[in-house]
Write a protein that holds these residues in place. Sequence first.
Motif, PDB file in Angstrom:
ATOM      1  N   LEU B  30       0.836  -1.307  -0.086  1.00  0.00           N
ATOM      2  CA  LEU B  30       0.111  -0.087   0.035  1.00  0.00           C
ATOM      3  C   LEU B  30       0.708   1.236   0.129  1.00  0.00           C
ATOM      4  O   LEU B  30       0.697   2.426  -0.720  1.00  0.00           O
ATOM      5  N   ASN B  32       3.951   1.468  -1.064  1.00  0.00           N
ATOM      6  CA  ASN B  32       4.710   1.686  -2.501  1.00  0.00           C
ATOM      7  C   ASN B  32       3.407   2.047  -3.636  1.00  0.00           C
ATOM      8  O   ASN B  32       3.926   3.143  -4.196  1.00  0.00           O
ATOM      9  N   ARG B  33       2.216   1.814  -3.426  1.00  0.00           N
ATOM     10  CA  ARG B  33       1.306   2.404  -4.589  1.00  0.00           C
ATOM     11  C   ARG B  33       1.122   3.753  -4.109  1.00  0.00           C
ATOM     12  O   ARG B  33       1.015   4.479  -5.098  1.00  0.00           O
ATOM     13  N   TRP B  46       1.563  18.607 -12.190  1.00  0.00           N
ATOM     14  CA  TRP B  46       2.553  19.852 -12.316  1.00  0.00           C
ATOM     15  C   TRP B  46       2.996  20.040 -13.921  1.00  0.00           C
ATOM     16  O   TRP B  46       2.828  20.984 -14.450  1.00  0.00           O
ATOM     17  N   ILE B 333       7.595  15.596 -29.185  1.00  0.00           N
ATOM     18  CA  ILE B 333       9.083  15.551 -28.724  1.00  0.00           C
ATOM     19  C   ILE B 333       8.789  15.940 -26.991  1.00  0.00           C
ATOM     20  O   ILE B 333       9.390  14.923 -26.365  1.00  0.00           O
ATOM     21  N   THR B 350      10.603   3.077  -5.624  1.00  0.00           N
ATOM     22  CA  THR B 350      11.087   1.745  -5.020  1.00  0.00           C
ATOM     23  C   THR B 350      12.158   2.317  -4.122  1.00  0.00           C
ATOM     24  O   THR B 350      12.278   1.467  -3.051  1.00  0.00           O
ATOM     25  N   CYS B 353      10.781   3.108  -0.773  1.00  0.00           N
ATOM     26  CA  CYS B 353      10.106   2.046  -0.039  1.00  0.00           C
ATOM     27  C   CYS B 353      11.283   1.274   0.519  1.00  0.00           C
ATOM     28  O   CYS B 353      11.162   0.530   1.517  1.00  0.00           O
TER      29      CYS B 353
END
Lengths: 388, 388, 388
Positions: B30, B32-33, B46, B333, B350, B353
């Motif tokens: 959770l 991580n997501r 942004w 581009i 990653t 976490c």
Amino acid sequence: MAGCCAVLGAFLFEYDTPRIVLIRSRKVGLMNRTVQLLILAYVIGWVFVWEKGYQETDSVVSSVTAKAKGVTMTNTSKLGLRIWDVADYVIPAQEENSVFIMTNMIITMNQTQGLCPEIPDKTTVCETDANCTAGSAGTHSSGVATGRCVSFNGTLKTCEVAAWCPVENDTELPKPAFLKAAENFTLLIKNNIWYPKFNFSKRNILPNITTAYLKTCIYDAKTDPFCPIFRLGTIVESAGHSFQDMAIEGGIMGIQIKWDCNLDRAASLCLPRYSFRRLDTRDVDHNVSPGYNFRFAKYYSDPNGAERRTLIKAYGIRFDIIVFGKAGKFDIIPTMINIGSGLALLGVATVLCDVIVLYCMKKRYYYREKKYKYVEDYEQGLGNQMDQ
Amino acid sequence: MAGCCAVLGAFLFEYDTPRIVLIRSRKVGLMNRTVQLLILAYVIGWVFVWEKGYQETDSVVSSVTAKAKGVTMTNTSKLGLRIWDVADYVIPAQEENSVFIMTNMIITMNQTQGLCPEIPDKTTVCETDANCTAGSAGTHSSGVATGRCVSFNGTLKTCEVAAWCPVENDTELPKPAFLKAAENFTLLIKNNIWYPKFNFSKRNILPNITTAYLKTCIYDAKTDPFCPIFRLGTIVESAGHSFQDMAIEGGIMGIQIKWDCNLDRAASLCLPRYSFRRLDTRDVDHNVSPGYNFRFAKYYSDPNGAERRTLIKAYGIRFDIIVFGKAGKFDIIPTMINIGSGLALLGVATVLCDVIVLYCMKKRYYYREKKYKYVEDYEQGLGNQMDQ
Amino acid sequence: MAGCCAVLGAFLFEYDTPRIVLIRSRKVGLMNRTVQLLILAYVIGWVFVWEKGYQETDSVVSSVTAKAKGVTMTNTSKLGLRIWDVADYVIPAQEENSVFIMTNMIITMNQTQGLCPEIPDKTTVCETDANCTAGSAGTHSSGVATGRCVSFNGTLKTCEVAAWCPVENDTELPKPAFLKAAENFTLLIKNNIWYPKFNFSKRNILPNITTAYLKTCIYDAKTDPFCPIFRLGTIVESAGHSFQDMAIEGGIMGIQIKWDCNLDRAASLCLPRYSFRRLDTRDVDHNVSPGYNFRFAKYYSDPNGAERRTLIKAYGIRFDIIVFGKAGKFDIIPTMINIGSGLALLGVATVLCDVIVLYCMKKRYYYREKKYKYVEDYEQGLGNQMDQ
């Protein structure tokens, strides 16, 4: 539906991270840490200390006014004793980022519309009317040819033109320059700058400059680097040229004002730096069309209503004021971006060490075995998988 | 040769991809997501929505002309009743991105070349000829000293100078400003812009503006934001200054025209935005060399051929027109580049976490064991490999 | 202390590198290499060959002077035969990056301060004094109304104004343009450029141009692309407009000089490219306030001391000279940065192939099994680990 929920659950409660081989080796470990240290040193040293990567930057917005001062007297057979002041030698009276100071001139007084012989040169000298084409007006002629060949002086005949007469003779330029005293004239430059992002504004007349100081000071790179009043001669000499040489044929000088400000520090440390450069490069060996000059006229009206003018071919120095600079101030966004790309660079250390460990070291087969898991294609070779 | 082919074949038909540990855990998954979601939201929000990262941008190329209108009458003892129109108060008649409106002046009429006493101040007041140096011409003098000390008026004596006589006396500046009515003069600004990359051009006289509207309209930020005719008083007041104050000593006003255009939308939505700013900051507490002024002269010829001039020290407001802006249009581009760097940012999730899972959680040893494969150096310890 | 040393030693002598699955498959391997090849081709082709990513770049710093030449004769009932030369039609005599050539004009001679009737239009025609407001001065009026209604000519009455009399009547513009011969005038443009980073400077009068060539040459895009002398008619026609049309109401022409220099090659290959563009877009269907004009006056003094002036509403073409360009030179830092980001892009190949291999191929379950190691949460399921 239930299957969908299961898949979503599996997706939500899953966390994937790469598997890592951790090799405990003095040689390889030390090399790895050294490479990482170098990259870290680069990121901190170059990006943060040198380039100030933690700052947001803004370019300068500027307004400039320039005001010349100085007066001189000339004494020539043509004009007699004559005083020259600002209103006489600054043309036009005001410009946006630039000021022109006349230093030399060819004056042709009391021109009226009429007919007169051209100044003799290759194309205008004639013997009979047949040499002159009525109605022709070349790029370099002073007027429109009438087609007659008339006497210029006792010995020479030239084509007659309808023109402002007498026509200007610009073959001989006064040497030394007519207004050679312009070397001692001064230029007061007022410059306001603004950094819109930081709403920071400042002027080159610094807060500690008093009216009394401003009345007497003259810019000097060493003793008075913040006095905004410049002696023309000093400007030209700072750029490595001779004022008297430049005054004869004219030219263009750049007055550069650099405002590099670190707004993380005190505003009083944000100061203008002046530098000077000749903008019209002057090749000694390729002296085609040198200098800077233009023509203008003062128009008069005769008592009988006829128009007269005094034509002046003005040679002089145009001072272009060029303002540039950057301001920087700490900001979280560029700091984050630079830390991020710094971390990304650390990954390069792994790639570099991998190349050395897997291709250059004696024990490369041993390490390869640890790092790689060889998988044959399903059909090609089920079973002959090499795995630990 | 055969070996070479084998190596090439092995190289060509090889595919390497990192091995991944897939941890099934509610907490870690959770987290991580969530981190990935935040990064995704940042990238989309942004970079794409706010900064329009999917667009190629171009800077504006612009041409500007400005034209003042207005007429006023003054009544002074020196000049009598006098009408002032555009040709009288705009100096010079045309400039590139700027227009100067004279609002105040010190006029010195009928100057001729001659000898006369200086205006009295600290350096020019004298008692005998010994106080005056013949031939000297200071930065602030009106002419070249003759070395004589002559009577300025009944009570004062000053050094005599060869100059345009009588010399200008600029000690008293008219208050209120001489041309105070300039507040109601108008400025018509014509501005053409061009975005070269998109070959898009537009002018600030919008297609829906008719000749009749242009004859009567006056810019107002609320009611007429697209009328290109500006009342001078309104410009100065919009910048938070008083026109009558500014008119006395002069100054510089910036008229900023901003063209921010999203060319993915209709061209008619690309509109100019006007704003006004005083460019010569005016410190109330550091009032050294305020305002803007310059000198110019009108030259006349006497019936007997002598030259006369009227010297004018002109104070006024220079309006600098500053055009800026950016146009953006969808382009493949920059879209690709931003999607790419957005994906790269997901890798940060990653790393984040990993730090939490491997260093902060209770079960860190369990997870470490799964993620890392410890390999001892060949010589150091063959055999004591810790795997899985 | 000893524990600390052990941790530090472990940290220093450790090297972590991701574990890799190396799949030997013709299909997947070939696809992987193809994707990598494409990315490599993009990096080398686009970044290095096309965008010259191995170069550091710098923007141009430039100084410009422009000088018009040409003379023409006009014959009108008002002015009689009259010669026009540079000092007559260039206003003001010098500007920084721009030159204005008058091509058409409305001249109002011998204006004096006085009272006279307005030019009749909607607001000025009157029947009795009641129609005229004393003291009023509208934006478009020539002077200040006296409040009297006087005869303009036999049939019309208009409000009387205190103004420069007679007032200008600009309702009829000469067609064709008064100075239509300006088409054949020439403009000599001298341009010095400087690239500060590389300390490289050059002028548009190239080293192989001799004084003799400069006296006779005229710019032509095909035959004389480096002659810095331009015929005004050619400039306007190159931009796709008619000089005679433009001369009537005036306008603004941009003369663009592009200096794109590759300083890794010989300096003699760094050459100016000229192009021309009309900067005031002219909509045929939205012809509000077209062209470019301004008013200026020549002031005279009557024998009795009264001031007279000749008011000229000058229509003409302003030539704005716009210099731009970039220079590039090999530099190690941008080269390294571009190689680095090129390598990073290669990682994308892996991601792409992963998607195909793990989600699209028939044998996806087989490959997934090889790539992923499934780890259940400690509490949830100790023991039911699916590995390899």
